[in-house]
Scaffold this motif. Structure first.
Motif, mmCIF file in Angstrom:
data_model
loop_
_atom_site.group_PDB
_atom_site.id
_atom_site.type_symbol
_atom_site.label_atom_id
_atom_site.label_comp_id
_atom_site.label_asym_id
_atom_site.label_seq_id
_atom_site.Cartn_x
_atom_site.Cartn_y
_atom_site.Cartn_z
ATOM 1 N N THR A 82 0.852 -1.187 0.000
ATOM 2 C CA THR A 82 0.000 0.000 0.000
ATOM 3 C C THR A 82 0.884 1.231 0.000
ATOM 4 N N LEU A 83 0.737 2.088 -0.994
ATOM 5 C CA LEU A 83 1.504 3.324 -1.080
ATOM 6 C C LEU A 83 0.690 4.455 -0.465
ATOM 7 N N THR A 84 1.255 5.091 0.543
ATOM 8 C CA THR A 84 0.577 6.147 1.287
ATOM 9 C C THR A 84 1.312 7.473 1.215
ATOM 10 N N GLY A 85 2.511 7.478 0.636
ATOM 11 C CA GLY A 85 3.430 8.577 0.808
ATOM 12 C C GLY A 85 4.169 8.409 2.128
ATOM 13 N N GLY A 86 5.305 9.084 2.243
ATOM 14 C CA GLY A 86 6.101 8.951 3.453
ATOM 15 C C GLY A 86 6.825 10.230 3.797
ATOM 16 N N LEU A 87 7.009 10.461 5.097
ATOM 17 C CA LEU A 87 7.737 11.613 5.612
ATOM 18 C C LEU A 87 8.968 11.143 6.360
ATOM 19 N N MET A 88 10.141 11.656 5.982
ATOM 20 C CA MET A 88 11.369 11.465 6.732
ATOM 21 C C MET A 88 11.641 12.792 7.428
ATOM 22 N N MET A 89 11.406 12.857 8.744
ATOM 23 C CA MET A 89 11.291 14.113 9.473
ATOM 24 C C MET A 89 12.425 14.298 10.475
ATOM 25 N N GLY A 90 12.721 15.567 10.778
ATOM 26 C CA GLY A 90 13.699 15.895 11.796
ATOM 27 C C GLY A 90 14.340 17.236 11.510
ATOM 28 N N PRO A 91 15.346 17.620 12.270
ATOM 29 C CA PRO A 91 16.132 18.803 11.912
ATOM 30 C C PRO A 91 16.791 18.626 10.549
ATOM 31 N N ALA A 92 17.071 19.718 9.886
ATOM 32 C CA ALA A 92 17.635 19.640 8.535
ATOM 33 C C ALA A 92 18.947 18.878 8.505
ATOM 34 N N ASP A 93 19.704 18.915 9.611
ATOM 35 C CA ASP A 93 20.995 18.228 9.634
ATOM 36 C C ASP A 93 20.912 16.832 10.232
ATOM 37 N N SER A 94 19.718 16.315 10.490
ATOM 38 C CA SER A 94 19.570 14.969 11.041
ATOM 39 C C SER A 94 19.907 13.930 9.986
#
Length: 380
Positions: A82-94
């Motif tokens: 199932t494709l839902t889209g994804g977020l890889m989140m955090g500070p820009a330098d993470s």
């Protein structure tokens, strides 16, 4: 005599059995538990799949092939992908954001980079602090581990594989000259020309010289009921959220009945364990730790705890896999140490293992997974 024996019929082993049997190999699959069991690492309803891979851009071509193979599984087992889209989140330098962006740019993967204001507007289930950014990719989503294993087992059996459950392997020996193997189980000995060792958390026992480089860890999965309606959580993507000085949280949209709630977990918050003595009881303190984290990051989800499940990671020091021909026994292929992020590669690993025991090589780029990098070869 069989062409190939596959030790372990979880995610990787079931895929290897299916690919080998489809190539006309006479396959014996041995599994100590039941089909698609919950004793190891290939259970828990869902696993994230993504292409902008922060761990290393070298994974991306393997992921592209794995997506193709999951789409093939989807044709005969709807809902496995199932494709839902994804977020890889955090500070820009993470590492999560920086590494995902590096892979996306290296392989020209479609993506967006969102700031905190955009995240709050588009994904209101997340309590996003200023300074948080995210890489968003449409091609991310989740796969269903139990369904994947069962479909591979079905395909293997349909192609003639002999799959035996409740028969743990006690040991194996390779013939000199690379021409055969013997596997010992509680019921006797089995002979084959080649061997696949895909035993998950039990790999250290079957590959003792690799054991010092494999740590088996207890990990937990949680399901919570939102304080309000489930609807907003059905619309969110899968996500991995890194926060400096805090645990890395990951989770899924709500994908079942409302009563099943929303699944979340910490990516690396485990402790070493013996796979035969895994503590499957989740304590009130462990639930409270997750609830406190959700109260800061996803406050509407910090409600009623529905259930928890224990599983295992088998982790290498660099958190990359072991996937190779045995350095001393060319008739043996090894798959181990998938370090908590391997399930999205299951059908691809099955294809690679089939290559390694039939051709003793593969066209897929797997140099990153050579056990020689761990400073000790996989030897007996």
């Amino acid at each position: 005599m069989f062409d190939v024996i596959v030790l372990g019929l979880g995610g990787m082993g079931s895929a290897a059995a299916a690919h080998l049997a489809a190539r006309g190999q006479r396959v014996l699959g041995l599994e100590q538990f039941t089909p698609a069991h919950d004793r190891g690492s290939s259970h828990g309803d869902s696993r994230i799949i993504r292409q902008a891979y922060y761990e290393d851009p070298a994974y991306v071509p393997l992921l592209r092939r794995s997506y193709e193979l999951f789409e093939d599984l989807q044709a005969s087992s709807p809902g496995v992908l199932t494709l839902t889209g994804g977020l890889m989140m955090g500070p820009a330098d993470s590492a999560t954001v920086r590494g995902s962006l590096a892979s996306a740019r290296a392989w020209d993967l479609p993506h967006e980079l969102l700031d905190a204001a955009e995240l709050r507007c588009r994904f209101p289930t997340f309590a996003v602090e200023d300074g948080t950014v995210a890489l968003h990719e449409d091609r991310a989503g989740f796969v269903r581990p139990e369904q994947t294993v069962l479909e591979h087992l079905r395909r293997a059996a349909a192609a003639g594989a002999d799959l035996r459950f409740g028969e743990p392997a006690l040991g194996w020996a390779a013939d000199a000259g690379g021409e055969g193997v013997t596997v010992r189980t509680a019921t006797g000995e089995h002979r084959a020309a080649s061997l696949v060792v895909s035993a998950g958390a039990w790999a250290p026992r079957l590959l003792p010289d690799l054991a010092p480089h494999l740590t088996v860890e207890r990990q937990l999965l949680f399901w919570f009921a939102p304080d309000g309606p489930v609807g907003p959580f059905r619309e969110q993507p899968v996500f991995i959220w890194e926060n400096t000085g805090e645990l890395q949280l990951y989770g899924f949209p709500a994908y079942g009945p409302d009563s099943e709630g929303v699944k979340v977990a910490f990516f690396r918050n485990g402790r070493p364990t013996d796979p035969d003595r895994l503590d499957r009881t989740v304590t009130a303190g462990e639930v409270a730790e997750m609830r406190a984290h959700l109260a800061r990051r996803m406050p509407a989800l910090a409600g009623r705890h529905l259930r928890s499940v224990a599983c295992m990671y088998t982790t290498t020091p660099d958190q990359h896999f072991v996937l190779s021909v045995h350095p001393e026994h060319p008739q043996v292929a090894v798959a181990a140490g998938f370090s908590g992020h391997g399930f999205k590669f299951v059908p691809l690993v099955g294809e690679v293992l089939a290559d390694l025991v039939t051709e003793r090589a593969t066209r897929h780029p797997i140099a990153l997974f050579d056990p020689a990098r761990l400073s000790a070869p996989v030897v007996r």
